[in-house]
Design an enzyme around this catalytic site. Structure first.
Site, PDB file in Angstrom:
ATOM      1  N   HIS A 222      42.489  40.725  40.046  1.00 44.96           N
ATOM      2  CA  HIS A 222      43.815  41.332  40.224  1.00 44.96           C
ATOM      3  C   HIS A 222      43.905  42.742  39.664  1.00 44.96           C
ATOM      4  O   HIS A 222      44.849  43.464  39.943  1.00 44.96           O
ATOM      5  CB  HIS A 222      44.889  40.437  39.576  1.00 44.96           C
TER       6      HIS A 222
ATOM      7  N   ASP B 295      46.387  50.992  38.270  1.00 46.02           N
ATOM      8  CA  ASP B 295      47.012  49.685  38.494  1.00 46.02           C
ATOM      9  C   ASP B 295      46.309  49.015  39.665  1.00 46.02           C
ATOM     10  O   ASP B 295      46.169  49.631  40.734  1.00 46.02           O
ATOM     11  CB  ASP B 295      48.498  49.888  38.840  1.00 46.02           C
TER      12      ASP B 295
HETATM   13  C1  GDG Z   1      48.494  42.397  37.622  1.00 48.08           C
HETATM   14  C2  GDG Z   1      47.851  43.752  37.916  1.00 48.08           C
HETATM   15  C3  GDG Z   1      48.560  43.525  40.287  1.00 48.08           C
HETATM   16  C4  GDG Z   1      58.423  42.501  36.136  1.00 48.08           C
HETATM   17  N1  GDG Z   1      59.466  42.595  35.320  1.00 48.08           N
HETATM   18  C5  GDG Z   1      60.173  41.485  35.461  1.00 48.08           C
HETATM   19  C6  GDG Z   1      59.537  40.687  36.392  1.00 48.08           C
HETATM   20  N2  GDG Z   1      58.450  41.345  36.812  1.00 48.08           N
HETATM   21  C7  GDG Z   1      57.515  40.856  37.830  1.00 48.08           C
HETATM   22  C8  GDG Z   1      57.529  41.791  39.005  1.00 48.08           C
HETATM   23  C9  GDG Z   1      56.138  41.556  39.585  1.00 48.08           C
HETATM   24  C10 GDG Z   1      55.296  41.228  38.367  1.00 48.08           C
HETATM   25  O1  GDG Z   1      56.173  40.869  37.339  1.00 48.08           O
HETATM   26  C11 GDG Z   1      54.482  42.433  37.898  1.00 48.08           C
HETATM   27  O2  GDG Z   1      53.414  42.657  38.762  1.00 48.08           O
HETATM   28  P1  GDG Z   1      52.639  44.045  38.831  1.00 48.08           P
HETATM   29  O3  GDG Z   1      51.759  44.001  40.018  1.00 48.08           O
HETATM   30  O4  GDG Z   1      53.586  45.147  38.942  1.00 48.08           O
HETATM   31  O5  GDG Z   1      51.822  44.201  37.473  1.00 48.08           O
HETATM   32  P2  GDG Z   1      50.950  43.256  36.451  1.00 48.08           P
HETATM   33  O6  GDG Z   1      51.800  42.294  35.745  1.00 48.08           O
HETATM   34  O7  GDG Z   1      50.219  44.201  35.579  1.00 48.08           O
HETATM   35  O8  GDG Z   1      49.919  42.441  37.369  1.00 48.08           O
HETATM   36  C12 GDG Z   1      48.556  44.415  39.060  1.00 48.08           C
HETATM   37  C13 GDG Z   1      49.057  42.140  39.937  1.00 48.08           C
HETATM   38  O9  GDG Z   1      48.352  41.588  38.839  1.00 48.08           O
HETATM   39  C14 GDG Z   1      48.901  41.188  41.121  1.00 48.08           C
HETATM   40  O10 GDG Z   1      47.579  41.144  41.566  1.00 48.08           O
HETATM   41  O11 GDG Z   1      49.433  44.091  41.249  1.00 48.08           O
HETATM   42  O12 GDG Z   1      47.930  45.641  39.369  1.00 48.08           O
HETATM   43  O13 GDG Z   1      47.878  44.573  36.760  1.00 48.08           O
HETATM   44  O14 GDG Z   1      56.142  40.478  40.456  1.00 48.08           O
HETATM   45  O15 GDG Z   1      58.577  41.437  39.849  1.00 48.08           O
HETATM   46  N3  GDG Z   1      60.003  39.512  36.790  1.00 48.08           N
HETATM   47  C15 GDG Z   1      61.143  39.070  36.218  1.00 48.08           C
HETATM   48  N4  GDG Z   1      61.798  39.786  35.276  1.00 48.08           N
HETATM   49  C16 GDG Z   1      61.368  40.975  34.857  1.00 48.08           C
HETATM   50  O16 GDG Z   1      61.956  41.626  34.006  1.00 48.08           O
HETATM   51  N5  GDG Z   1      61.625  37.910  36.592  1.00 48.08           N
END
Ligand code: GDG
Length: 736
Positions: free
Chosen positions: A170, A374
């Site tokens: 990821h 990212d």
């Molecule tokens: C890893 C990789 C890759 C965020 N704040 C809240 C919340 N979120 C949810 C978002 C999103 C998830 O968390 C975050 O996903 P990201 O992709 O932006 O980043 P990472 O956590 O670092 O994830 C990344 C991912 O894996 C998938 O392969 O994209 O690059 O680092 O879904 O919506 N959800 C809630 N409250 C929040 O305050 N409920």
């Protein structure tokens, strides 16, 4: 057939109060996405139809509660907990995962900690996961391992079971120069770990290519269109950009009355949402916003930045440091520009309910996402998917995986603060019509490539590569029963011809190809087999007659040296030629070879009577691959009218007088007598001519797992030795 999903964390979070445990579904992107895919399996027409999720439940559980929790998690969430102690988790999760892999894979080498204990615990936790899996896995189950916490698991599992195994990373996979900073044991361990999978998936084409390059440079394994052929099976490396649950974000109800949402409707909102992490470029974002305010006083009082920072990895020091500096910057901006009526930056260090997040997406004029690195960034995709009014502007860092797909967003380099400031200005002034145009294109793409399609594509691809592997390799494998039949035919026959290629078949392809003499064991075996009445052995090689004479000359076997330029029949001590050859061409070719040898450190020339070989096994693998191609082109133009042939071997290029190939040699011996048992073994591509020259009844066996015209495949030199051992022990002569 079940799909076993394996990730560090289970999709449930446990909370304990006074000895009683509550379980809640976790809300991350992976969890919600994969859960939807899993839910759709039940009604599907194809396999798998069931699933089970394995992972750590998020806290240490006292032994007395373990069984009860295991049952509850299994019944309510189709999940199975892997229990790990807090001590193990500290060194594994906070240590190796988040102080070694995470910073290195995100190009933050300064944050990387190399600690042998971390690595040991990483291995132990991966083994623990393997042990848990082995307990529950059934034949036919498909295993899908997720993320950087479990990179050793595919190989560990492969050693125990033969189920299809897929792995998805990821986070980014870094470029070779970054990855090679890891100590050798670790970098090789991680790559080999992943190659235990049948399919290794990455978010972007770049990450897949970086991985393949590391495999080539560090393990010396080539690939063809992302397929790496290993002994007995193929590994496919491919790109699967993860999507979001488009329908859910598109249709989710907004909650405008939510007290967590900003009140002032006249102020434009620039939103940012991410976990607290130095990779997310949160400071760069604040600096960009500050510069924007500095350059555009007309926006004072009319725009505010809503910054949601989700607490994360609080046990890692670098995360605490970044929190302090970001709070200082928020204070600085609000102090410098804020008024009684206007707070430029609204900062919330909290996790919000999903519905609130979506409402926030819908009421924000701009989403500003500035990661320095990212893997994908799901928030960017969720923002666009939530905007069912098709409005809003996304500003996105070029260093996110998502930037490859969301090309209609305003793409910026977050290292350039000026660019961030200008992008905010552009976004706030972007006409609605253009916002809609840009978002429509992105929304269409996100709808088509949603998370269900992502998971489905991955699983289908995994099934496919397994089929390819089985078809290409297993079908022809010289399995025990078959080798039994060959041995029976061998002993029943009255006249037998055995043709063996030398390097790669009778001796392993080693690091010192210029001095690979046969082992004592091999020489003894050949001697015994050669003494079986009615048995003739032919050994084919590109090596010089002097070398072969000194190694095998004392056994009365047939030998062809220098690709057949010289032959020695088993009843003679003389070397003769099948036809006269010329070595006149050698002088010109030598001059060329010397030029390329000067250019490629580690390469060397071996001169024989009618052939030259150019070895580069000690050279840098990538440089050698370029220079080798140049040399091949050069030789073609130089020798177009001269009678020579060029063979490409394993890290060697052989140039020899043309006119005789291994097919001709086979025909020579086949024509000399009538044989009722014929067997030929070869490892190189020139052996294909040998296989093609044999009658249909012959046993042709390729050593090494590649596409071949041979009827059967044997895995490697070691298996050849085992086979020869059995041959040696056969009682020969008619048994009836
Ligand atoms: C890893 C990789 C890759 C965020 N704040 C809240 C919340 N979120 C949810 C978002 C999103 C998830 O968390 C975050 O996903 P990201 O992709 O932006 O980043 P990472 O956590 O670092 O994830 C990344 C991912 O894996 C998938 O392969 O994209 O690059 O680092 O879904 O919506 N959800 C809630 N409250 C929040 O305050 N409920």
């Amino acid at each position: 057939m079940r799909l076993l999903i394996v990730s560090n964390r289970l999709p449930v979070t446990l909370n304990e109060t006074n000895g009683s445990y509550r379980m809640e579904k976790s809300a991350g992107g992976l969890v919600s996405g994969v859960t939807d895919y899993l839910a759709s399996l039940k009604g599907s027409t194809s396999e798998p139809k069931e699933y089970l999720w394995l992972g750590w439940p998020g806290m240490s559980i006292p032994d007395k509660h373990k069984d009860q929790i295991r049952q509850k998690v299994q019944d309510e969430f189709n999940a199975s907990p892997v229990y790990l102690s807090k001590k193990l988790m500290d060194k594994f999760y906070l240590g190796f995962c988040n102080k070694t892999i995470w910073p290195l894979f995100h190009y933050f080498p300064n944050y990387v900690v190399f600690n042998p204990e971390f690595w040991n615990e990483y291995k132990r936790v991966n083994e623990k996961f393997r042990d848990e899996l082995v307990k529950i896995i059934r034949p036919g189950d498909i295993v899908w391992v997720h993320d950087y916490h479990l990179m050793l698991l595919p190989q560990l599992l492969r050693e125990k079971v033969d189920n299809p195994v897929g792995f998805f990373l990821h986070i980014p996979f870094p470029a070779y120069e970054m990855f090679r900073l890891l100590p050798e044991e670790i970098r090789k361990g991680l790559l080999n770990g992943l190659l235990g999978a049948d399919l290794a998936g990455f978010h972007t084409h770049d990450y897949s290519q970086y991985f393949l390059r590391c495999v080539r440079r560090i393990l010396g394994l080539e690939n063809h269109m992302g397929r790496i052929d290993l002994p007995g099976r193929a590994v496919k490396v491919d790109t699967f950009p993860m999507g979001v649950d488009y329908q859910k974000f598109n249709t989710m109800a907004s909650r405008r009355d939510d007290p967590a949402l900003p009140e002032n409707k006249d102020v434009k909102i620039v939103l940012s949402v991410d976990r607290l992490d130095y990779t997310k470029g949160i400071l760069h974002r604040l600096k960009g916003f500050e510069l924007f305010l500095q350059k555009n006083p007309e926006w004072h009082g009319k725009v505010c930045m809503d910054m949601i920072v989700v607490p994360s990895r609080t046990g890692v020091e670098s995360y605490q440091e970044i929190k302090s500096s970001l709070e200082e910057w928020v204070g600085y901006i609000n102090g410098k520009y804020g008024t009684f009526k206007w707070t430029p930056v609204i900062y919330q260090f909290t996790s919000l309910p999903h519905e609130t997040l979506v409402s926030l997406f819908r009421m924000s004029d701009v989403a500003l996402l500035t990661p320095l690195r990212d893997g994908m960034n799901l928030v960017a995709k969720e923002y666009i998917a939530s905007r069912n009014d098709k409005k809003g502007v996304l500003i996105l860092s070029e260093f996110t995986g998502a930037a490859k797909e969301l090309i209609e967003s305003i793409i910026i380099n977050p290292n350039n603060i000026e660019e961030i400031a200008d992008a905010i200005d552009l976004a706030l002034n972007l006409p609605e019509k253009e916002q809609v145009l840009r978002n429509e294109a992105m929304r269409e793409r996100l709808e088509r490539h949603d998370v269900r399609k992502w998971a489905n594509d991955f699983v289908e691809s995994l099934k496919e590569i397994r089929t390819v592997s089985e078809y290409a390799f297993m079908k022809k494998f010289l399995i025990h029963e078959l080798s039994g039949k060959i041995l029976t035919d061998y002993s029943k026959a009255s006249s037998r011809l055995l043709i063996f290629n030398y390097d790669g078949t009778l001796v392993p392809l080693g690091d010192k190809p210029l001095s690979s003499g046969p082992s004592r064991e091999l020489v003894d075996m050949l001697k015994t087999i050669n003494e079986h009445p009615g048995t003739d052995i032919v050994i084919l090689s590109g090596r010089s007659r002097e070398e072969l004479e000194s190694w095998l000359g004392h056994i009365p076997v047939n030998i062809a040296a220098e690709h057949g330029s010289w032959i020695r029949e088993d009843d003679s001590e003389q070397w003769t030629q099948l036809k006269p050859l010329s070595g006149e061409w050698k002088k010109d070719v030598l001059t060329v070879l010397e030029m390329y040898t000067d250019r490629l450190p580690g390469s060397e020339i071996n001169e024989m009577d009618y052939s030259l070989s150019w070895h580069y096994h000690r050279s840098d693998i990538e440089q050698a691959s370029y220079i080798r191609r140049e040399l091949a082109d050069h030789l073609i133009s130089l020798t177009a009218n001269v009678g020579i042939q060029v063979f490409q071997g394993n890290k060697v290029m052989q140039i020899t007088s043309s006119g005789i190939n291994k097919g001709d040699l086979a025909r020579h011996w086949l024509g000399s007598k009538k044989y009722d048992f014929i067997l030929a073994m070869g490892a190189g591509w020139s052996d294909e001519l040998l296989f093609q020259a044999l009658p249909d009844t012959a046993y042709s066996i390729k050593v090494g797992v590649t596409q071949t015209d041979a009827r059967y495949i044997i895995k490697d030199h070691e298996d050849v030795m085992n086979f020869l051992k059995k041959l040696e022990q056969q009682k020969v002569g008619r048994q009836d």
